[in-house]
Design a protein around this motif. Structure first.
Motif, PDB file in Angstrom:
ATOM      1  N   GLU A   1      74.560  84.704  75.373  1.00 29.32           N
ATOM      2  CA  GLU A   1      75.157  84.653  74.028  1.00 29.32           C
ATOM      3  C   GLU A   1      74.898  85.967  73.285  1.00 29.32           C
ATOM      4  O   GLU A   1      75.790  86.524  72.654  1.00 29.32           O
ATOM      5  N   SER A   2      73.697  86.482  73.388  1.00 25.84           N
ATOM      6  CA  SER A   2      73.346  87.749  72.761  1.00 25.84           C
ATOM      7  C   SER A   2      74.170  88.897  73.341  1.00 25.84           C
ATOM      8  O   SER A   2      74.663  89.758  72.613  1.00 25.84           O
ATOM      9  N   VAL A   3      74.345  88.906  74.654  1.00 30.61           N
ATOM     10  CA  VAL A   3      75.144  89.938  75.328  1.00 30.61           C
ATOM     11  C   VAL A   3      76.593  89.883  74.848  1.00 30.61           C
ATOM     12  O   VAL A   3      77.207  90.905  74.549  1.00 30.61           O
ATOM     13  N   VAL A   4      77.143  88.681  74.769  1.00 37.16           N
ATOM     14  CA  VAL A   4      78.534  88.501  74.335  1.00 37.16           C
ATOM     15  C   VAL A   4      78.740  89.051  72.929  1.00 37.16           C
ATOM     16  O   VAL A   4      79.698  89.776  72.666  1.00 37.16           O
ATOM     17  N   LYS A   5      77.827  88.723  72.040  1.00 37.49           N
ATOM     18  CA  LYS A   5      77.972  89.126  70.636  1.00 37.49           C
ATOM     19  C   LYS A   5      77.646  90.604  70.401  1.00 37.49           C
ATOM     20  O   LYS A   5      78.260  91.246  69.569  1.00 37.49           O
ATOM     21  N   SER A   6      76.689  91.144  71.140  1.00 39.25           N
ATOM     22  CA  SER A   6      76.223  92.511  70.886  1.00 39.25           C
ATOM     23  C   SER A   6      76.963  93.573  71.700  1.00 39.25           C
ATOM     24  O   SER A   6      77.041  94.729  71.287  1.00 39.25           O
ATOM     25  N   GLY A   7      77.431  93.207  72.875  1.00 37.51           N
ATOM     26  CA  GLY A   7      78.053  94.190  73.755  1.00 37.51           C
ATOM     27  C   GLY A   7      77.038  95.051  74.489  1.00 37.51           C
ATOM     28  O   GLY A   7      77.374  96.109  75.003  1.00 37.51           O
ATOM     29  N   ASN A   8      75.783  94.602  74.552  1.00 37.14           N
ATOM     30  CA  ASN A   8      74.717  95.377  75.201  1.00 37.14           C
ATOM     31  C   ASN A   8      74.841  95.475  76.708  1.00 37.14           C
ATOM     32  O   ASN A   8      74.137  96.252  77.337  1.00 37.14           O
ATOM     33  N   ALA A   9      75.699  94.666  77.298  1.00 39.05           N
ATOM     34  CA  ALA A   9      75.941  94.717  78.744  1.00 39.05           C
ATOM     35  C   ALA A   9      77.438  94.570  78.964  1.00 39.05           C
ATOM     36  O   ALA A   9      78.140  93.985  78.134  1.00 39.05           O
ATOM     37  N   LEU A  10      77.910  95.097  80.068  1.00 40.88           N
ATOM     38  CA  LEU A  10      79.308  94.917  80.415  1.00 40.88           C
ATOM     39  C   LEU A  10      79.462  93.555  81.076  1.00 40.88           C
ATOM     40  O   LEU A  10      78.803  93.262  82.074  1.00 40.88           O
ATOM     41  N   VAL A  11      80.310  92.710  80.503  1.00 37.65           N
ATOM     42  CA  VAL A  11      80.621  91.407  81.087  1.00 37.65           C
ATOM     43  C   VAL A  11      81.828  91.609  81.998  1.00 37.65           C
ATOM     44  O   VAL A  11      82.900  92.002  81.532  1.00 37.65           O
TER      45      VAL A  11
END
Length: 160
Positions: free
Chosen positions: A38-48
């Motif tokens: 959820e944090s990754v999705v909202k922040s963009g800190n990782a490429l999904v």
């Protein structure tokens, strides 16, 4: 003499264990938990990286700030492209070996396959979201993009 050899052996093995631990610390666990994803999705800190086929993505996809669709059959070859070719092909910056990458699919099977392929190419900070889109939608129906529905609504408006 045996004592000296024993001490040298212990020191060598101890140093090797510390080195192995450092390498392990740089790797991420295979699975990313829901709250971290959820944090990754909202922040963009990782490429999904969504490894489903384009028609599946057209139905619904996670609304991540840093997102790209790379079908499973293209994952290995895409990660071996130059940075310029990757960006030209997929429209996003290619992840480096040090970047965080999270694979997602419908339910977790294809994303695990993609993860193993990426790890085999030295993308050690890659993970997969085991719940897939089914798990994501069940927990966050507000954080998805439904392109097909949006296009149909627009088409209906245009008809009137």
């Amino acid at each position: 003499m045996r004592t000296i050899i024993f001490i040298i052996s212990v020191l060598f093995l101890h140093g090797k264990c510390e080195q192995d631990q450092t390498i392990q610390d740089e790797k991420r666990p295979f699975e990313i938990p829901l709250l971290e994803f959820e944090s990754v999705v909202k922040s963009g800190n990782a490429l999904v990286i969504d490894v489903r086929e384009p028609d599946e993505v057209y139905e619904v996809r996670v609304d991540a700030k840093n997102y790209v669709n790379v079908p499973l059959k293209q994952v290995g070859s895409s990660l071996q492209l130059s940075a310029g070719e990757f960006e030209k092909t997929y429209g996003v910056k290619k992840p480096s070996l040090d970047d965080d990458v999270v694979f997602i699919c419908r339910s977790g099977k294809r994303s695990l396959t993609a993860l193993k392929e990426a790890r085999g190419l030295a993308f050690e900070r890659s993970q997969h979201f085991v719940g897939g889109h089914l798990g994501w939608i069940a927990n966050h129906p507000d954080l998805v993009v439904r392109e097909k529905e949006e296009n149909e609504k627009t088409r209906r408006k245009d008809e009137f």
